[in-house]
Design a protein around this motif. Structure first.
Motif, short mmCIF file in Angstrom:
data_model
loop_
_atom_site.label_atom_id
_atom_site.label_comp_id
_atom_site.label_asym_id
_atom_site.label_seq_id
_atom_site.Cartn_x
_atom_site.Cartn_y
_atom_site.Cartn_z
N ARG A 124 0.82 -1.22 0.00
CA ARG A 124 0.00 0.00 0.00
C ARG A 124 0.85 1.27 0.00
O ARG A 124 0.35 2.34 -0.35
N HIS A 125 2.10 1.13 0.41
CA HIS A 125 2.97 2.30 0.55
C HIS A 125 4.33 2.00 -0.09
O HIS A 125 5.35 1.92 0.60
N PRO A 126 4.35 1.82 -1.39
CA PRO A 126 5.57 1.36 -2.07
C PRO A 126 6.73 2.34 -1.99
O PRO A 126 6.54 3.56 -1.87
N LEU A 127 7.91 1.77 -2.05
CA LEU A 127 9.13 2.56 -2.03
C LEU A 127 9.11 3.61 -3.12
O LEU A 127 8.80 3.32 -4.28
N GLY A 128 9.41 4.84 -2.75
CA GLY A 128 9.47 5.94 -3.72
C GLY A 128 8.19 6.72 -3.85
O GLY A 128 8.21 7.84 -4.37
N ALA A 129 7.07 6.15 -3.38
CA ALA A 129 5.80 6.85 -3.47
C ALA A 129 5.65 7.83 -2.30
O ALA A 129 6.10 7.57 -1.19
N SER A 130 5.00 8.94 -2.56
CA SER A 130 4.78 9.95 -1.53
C SER A 130 3.29 10.25 -1.45
O SER A 130 2.58 10.19 -2.46
N GLY A 131 2.80 10.53 -0.25
CA GLY A 131 1.39 10.85 -0.09
C GLY A 131 0.49 9.65 -0.05
O GLY A 131 -0.70 9.75 -0.36
N THR A 132 1.02 8.49 0.35
CA THR A 132 0.21 7.27 0.40
C THR A 132 -0.66 7.22 1.65
O THR A 132 -1.53 6.35 1.74
N PHE A 133 -0.41 8.10 2.60
CA PHE A 133 -1.24 8.21 3.78
C PHE A 133 -2.04 9.51 3.73
O PHE A 133 -1.57 10.51 3.19
N SER A 135 -3.83 12.91 5.44
CA SER A 135 -3.30 13.87 6.40
C SER A 135 -3.60 13.43 7.83
O SER A 135 -2.78 13.63 8.74
N ALA A 136 -4.77 12.83 8.03
CA ALA A 136 -5.11 12.34 9.37
C ALA A 136 -4.18 11.21 9.80
O ALA A 136 -3.75 11.14 10.95
N GLN A 137 -3.86 10.31 8.86
CA GLN A 137 -2.95 9.22 9.18
C GLN A 137 -1.55 9.73 9.47
O GLN A 137 -0.88 9.25 10.41
N VAL A 138 -1.10 10.71 8.71
CA VAL A 138 0.22 11.29 8.96
C VAL A 138 0.27 11.92 10.34
O VAL A 138 1.26 11.81 11.07
N SER A 139 -0.83 12.57 10.73
CA SER A 139 -0.89 13.18 12.05
C SER A 139 -0.74 12.12 13.15
O SER A 139 -0.05 12.34 14.15
N ARG A 140 -1.34 10.96 12.92
CA ARG A 140 -1.22 9.88 13.91
C ARG A 140 0.19 9.30 13.93
O ARG A 140 0.71 8.93 14.99
N ILE A 141 0.81 9.22 12.75
CA ILE A 141 2.20 8.77 12.70
C ILE A 141 3.08 9.75 13.47
O ILE A 141 3.97 9.34 14.24
N ARG A 142 2.81 11.05 13.30
CA ARG A 142 3.58 12.06 14.04
C ARG A 142 3.42 11.88 15.55
O ARG A 142 4.38 12.09 16.31
#
Length: 325
Positions: A124-133, A135-142
């Protein structure tokens, strides 16, 4: 600690070992210099046992080959559990751990080679790809990264080629931030994402059995049959009243917190039996003899490591919560 961006690190292809080259060719048994270290400074080896690689399973999802044991296992297990519960449910295949190989296009060993990195849901989140999550998911990762206080790095933060599936230990062995983080993860109160189960009239199974043994340990007389019937309800209410809790006969977070007893090496009695039966129910089979000896300590440590807790063999609040959730 600031590190050189892991640019051109690897292809998406994962294997049990070997170096991944262009075009998907895998060279098995790639040689390395003695006393090799991965990019983050941790010892790497083609022999998993030499660096203490141990299994990692989160909510039924296995990271093939596992990760480095001890503190690294605790931290990466914690990251994986929070990823699963807060960011995105883990899926197999696509979760990866230890893999002895160098970084693609480099002579440096990947952090996977030292068992200090994991990949979550790679397809779902392949190497080299950006924006696969989102904004809400990125916030949780943060939030996860912030909790880890710089000990963990996310591949989505690489300045070069992104690797959003990837989480790695970002400090060298012995860094002063590791021990406090491990203590925080496995401390006397559960981590933020840990919750207690709610058990009430009509319930059956190992949670009820644990409650009944713990009630006996707390001075309540009842038969341990794994059935939350009228007698168990009355005994729970009596215990709740004795502790100034709402006497509703339901074992929720406040009642669990009051009911559990911390057990460790040398402990004995009904609370130990409760822990032993709960460990067995979770797949760590042992005899429920009420004696917290070496075997029980070993099983408790294995369970704790699998749940991202400090693997100290002490069944305290955080471990009880994970055992009974």
């Amino acid at each position: 600690m600031t590190q050189t961006p892991d640019v051109g690190r690897r292809s998406l292809l994962r294997g049990a070992g070997g170096i991944v080259l262009g075009g998907g060719l895998v060279v098995a048994g790639a040689s390395a210099a003695h006393a090799a270290t991965s990019q983050n400074g941790w010892p790497a080896s083609s022999s998993p046992s030499a660096i203490g690689i141990t299994g990692l399973t989160v909510s039924g999802h296995t990271f093939p080959a596992g990760v480095r044991g001890g503190q690294v296992h605790t931290v990466l297990g914690y990251v994986a559990r929070r990823f699963h519960s807060e960011v995105e449910a883990l899926a197999n295949p696509g979760c990866w751990g230890y893999n002895y190989r160098v970084i693609s296009g480099s002579t440096s060993f990947s952090n996977h080679a030292s068992g200090t990195a994991i990949d979550c849901n790679a397809p779902r989140h392949p190497l080299g790809a950006s924006g696969t999550f989102s904004s809400a998911q990125v916030s949780r990762i943060r939030s996860i990264l912030s909790y880890c206080n710089g000990v963990v790095r996310w591949g989505g933060d690489y300045s070069g080629r992104k690797d959003e599936m990837h989480f790695e230990i970002n400090v060298r062995p012995g860094d002063s931030r590791i021990a406090p983080l491990v203590a925080k993860i496995g401390g006397s109160t559960p981590p933020p994402t840990t919750t207690w189960s709610t058990v009430k009239s009509g319930a059956t199974g190992f949670r009820v059995t644990a409650i009944q043994h713990l009630l006996r340990a707390r001075g309540q007389s009842l038969t341990v049959d794994g059935v939350f019937g009228a007698v168990t309800v009355s005994k729970v209410k009596a215990f709740q009243t004795s502790r100034g809790l709402l006497a509703d006969g339901v074992v929720g977070p406040k009642t669990w917190a009051a009911l559990i007893i911390t057990v460790k090496s040398g402990s004995s009695g009904q609370a130990v039996v409760a822990a032993q039966k709960a460990l067995t129910a979770r797949g760590y089979t042992l005899t429920a003899d009420g004696i917290f000896g070496a075997t029980t300590a070993s099983k408790a440590k294995a369970f704790q490591a699998s749940r991202g807790l400090l693997a100290d063999g002490i069944v305290g609040s955080a471990t009880w919560a994970k055992l009974t959730i």
